[in-house]
Design a protein around this motif. Structure first.
Motif, mmCIF file in Angstrom:
data_model
loop_
_atom_site.group_PDB
_atom_site.id
_atom_site.type_symbol
_atom_site.label_atom_id
_atom_site.label_comp_id
_atom_site.label_asym_id
_atom_site.label_seq_id
_atom_site.Cartn_x
_atom_site.Cartn_y
_atom_site.Cartn_z
ATOM 1 N N ASN A 68 36.675 37.043 34.505
ATOM 2 C CA ASN A 68 36.735 36.496 36.149
ATOM 3 C C ASN A 68 38.142 36.468 36.349
ATOM 4 O OD1 ASN A 68 33.977 36.583 36.594
ATOM 5 N ND2 ASN A 68 33.940 34.477 35.660
ATOM 6 N N SER A 69 38.754 37.765 36.790
ATOM 7 C CA SER A 69 40.301 37.772 36.961
ATOM 8 C C SER A 69 40.908 36.923 37.831
ATOM 9 C CB SER A 69 40.872 39.115 37.121
ATOM 10 O OG SER A 69 42.180 39.455 37.482
ATOM 11 N N VAL A 77 36.042 42.024 41.736
ATOM 12 C CA VAL A 77 35.734 42.989 40.641
ATOM 13 C C VAL A 77 34.913 41.951 39.703
ATOM 14 C CG1 VAL A 77 36.335 44.369 38.969
ATOM 15 C CG2 VAL A 77 37.406 44.517 41.154
ATOM 16 N N GLN A 78 33.863 42.408 38.937
ATOM 17 C CA GLN A 78 33.011 41.868 38.213
ATOM 18 C C GLN A 78 33.621 41.413 36.744
ATOM 19 O OE1 GLN A 78 29.593 44.478 37.578
ATOM 20 N NE2 GLN A 78 30.411 45.252 35.667
ATOM 21 N N GLN A 79 33.336 40.640 36.169
ATOM 22 C CA GLN A 79 34.016 40.138 34.800
ATOM 23 C C GLN A 79 34.163 41.348 33.814
ATOM 24 O OE1 GLN A 79 32.831 36.558 33.028
ATOM 25 N NE2 GLN A 79 32.596 37.554 31.167
ATOM 26 N N GLN A 115 29.400 50.106 42.994
ATOM 27 C CA GLN A 115 29.899 48.650 43.989
ATOM 28 C C GLN A 115 31.150 48.121 43.650
ATOM 29 O OE1 GLN A 115 28.436 47.863 47.025
ATOM 30 N NE2 GLN A 115 30.467 46.947 47.164
ATOM 31 N N GLN A 116 31.464 47.949 42.172
ATOM 32 C CA GLN A 116 32.559 47.107 41.609
ATOM 33 C C GLN A 116 33.874 48.152 42.044
ATOM 34 O OE1 GLN A 116 32.294 43.984 40.920
ATOM 35 N NE2 GLN A 116 30.206 44.220 41.346
ATOM 36 N N TYR A 117 33.733 49.387 41.833
ATOM 37 C CA TYR A 117 34.647 50.294 42.233
ATOM 38 C C TYR A 117 35.073 50.106 43.981
ATOM 39 C CZ TYR A 117 37.357 54.576 43.822
ATOM 40 O OH TYR A 117 37.948 55.558 44.247
#
Length: 293
Positions: A68-69, A77-79, A115-117
Motif C-alpha cells: 500500500n504505497s 493504486v491497489q497493493q 480500474q487500477q490503471y
C-alpha cells in the motif's frame, strides 16, 4: 533447445535448463536446471489469463506500486499494482547460439478497462501512455530477466518496482541467505530499523524485511542443501525484500496450497521501492539474474 506455446503458457529450453512464463502478469512460473525446480508455485495458483487473481508463486512483477504505497501518486493504486493482473502479449521466442530468448509486452492500451490503471491516471489528470517489456534469456545455468519501461506522455512518471520472486527450498529452516551483511533494513512487522551484522540470515518465523543494498550487497546467495542460487541485479535495483508468511498467514491465503508449503519457500526480491521517475519520452530499464551455484 525448443520453444512451445501451450495456451496461456510459453515454455522454452536451452540444454538442461527449462523455463515457463504465464501470460498472466508475464509471470515466470518455472525455472528448472538438470531436473531441479528452483521456483515455488502454489498448487492453487491459477495460470489462466482470465483469472481474476495474480499468480501465487513464481516471479510476479510488482508495478507501479509496492504494498500500500506511501507515495501520493500511487496511494489509490491497489497493493502491488496491477500489471501482474494483466494478460501480456507474447511477442517472439528465439533459440540463439548462447541462449533461448522470449519476449513479452504490455501497453496502456491493454489496461484501459482496468480500474487500477484508471486510478493511477487520475493523479496525472490524463491517460498514462506507457509500454512495458520483459525479455527472458535462458542459459544452461541461469536465467536473466530484462525489463524496460517507456513513458510516452507524462512529464515525470513515478513508480515502484519489484521482482516478487518465490524461491523453492527443501526446508526454509535449513536455508541461509548471504550477502546482506552491512545492509540497513526495515523490519516491516515491527516497524523497526536495523543494520544487518551477520554474514548469514536465517528465516525461522514470519519475516518481512526491506533491505537497502550497498556496494557490498550486490550478490545475494540462497543456500539450502543442493538448492543453491546466486542473485544479482542492475545497480538501479537498490532494495531487497525477504518475505515468508509462516504458518498463521499462509493459512489465511486461499490460493496458498498446501498450507504447509511455507516451509518450502522464501521470497527474495530485488526492486526499487523509494520511488523512481522516468521523464517523458525516456526509457527506464533494469536487469535481474538467477544463477545456479
Amino acid at each position: 533447445m525448443s520453444v512451445e506455446v501451450e495456451n496461456d503458457l510459453i515454455k522454452f529450453s536451452y540444454g538442461e535448463a527449462h523455463a515457463c512464463v504465464a501470460k498472466k502478469g508475464c509471470t515466470l512460473v518455472s525455472f528448472v536446471v538438470d531436473g531441479d525446480e528452483y521456483l515455488y508455485l502454489s498448487e492453487a495458483a491459477n495460470l489462466s489469463s482470465k483469472s481474476p487473481t495474480p499468480v501465487r508463486g513464481g516471479m510476479p512483477l510488482i508495478f507501479p506500486a509496492f504494498g500500500n504505497s506511501y507515495l501520493e501518486s500511487l496511494k489509490t493504486v491497489q497493493q502491488h499494482g496491477f500489471v501482474r493482473n494483466m494478460a501480456w502479449d507474447f511477442v517472439i521466442a528465439e533459440v540463439l547460439t548462447e541462449c533461448t530468448v522470449a519476449r513479452f509486452r504490455l501497453s496502456h492500451r491493454q489496461c484501459e478497462k482496468e480500474q487500477q490503471y484508471k486510478n493511477w491516471c487520475e493523479f496525472y489528470g490524463q491517460p498514462i501512455k506507457f509500454e512495458l517489456t520483459m525479455v527472458f534469456e535462458l542459459f544452461p545455468d541461469r536465467i536473466t530477466v530484462n525489463t524496460g519501461l517507456v513513458n510516452e506522455n507524462v512529464s515525470e512518471l513515478e513508480f515502484q518496482f519489484l521482482y516478487h520472486t518465490y524461491f523453492r527450498v527443501p526446508c526454509v529452516r535449513d536455508m541461509y541467505i548471504t550477502g546482506l551483511k552491512g545492509a540497513k533494513y526495515l523490519d516491516r512487522l515491527q516497524t523497526r530499523y536495523g543494520l544487518d551484522g551477520s554474514p548469514m540470515l536465517k528465516v525461522e518465523e514470519q519475516t518481512d524485511k526491506l533491505y537497502e543494498l550497498g556496494e557490498n550487497n550486490r550478490e545475494i546467495d540462497i543456500l539450502s542443501g543442493n538448492y543453491n542460487v546466486r542473485l544479482t541485479a542492475s545497480d538501479n535495483l537498490k532494495d531487497l525484500v525477504v518475505w515468508n508468511p509462516w504458518e498463521e498467514n499462509a493459512a489465511k491465503m486461499k490460493d496458498f496450497e498446501p498450507k504447509s508449503s511455507y516451509r518450502n519457500m522464501c521470497c527474495v526480491e530485488f526492486g526499487t521501492i523509494g520511488g523512481t521517475t522516468v521523464t517523458q519520452g525516456q526509457r527506464w530499464q533494469c536487469q535481474h539474474t538467477i544463477t545456479i551455484i
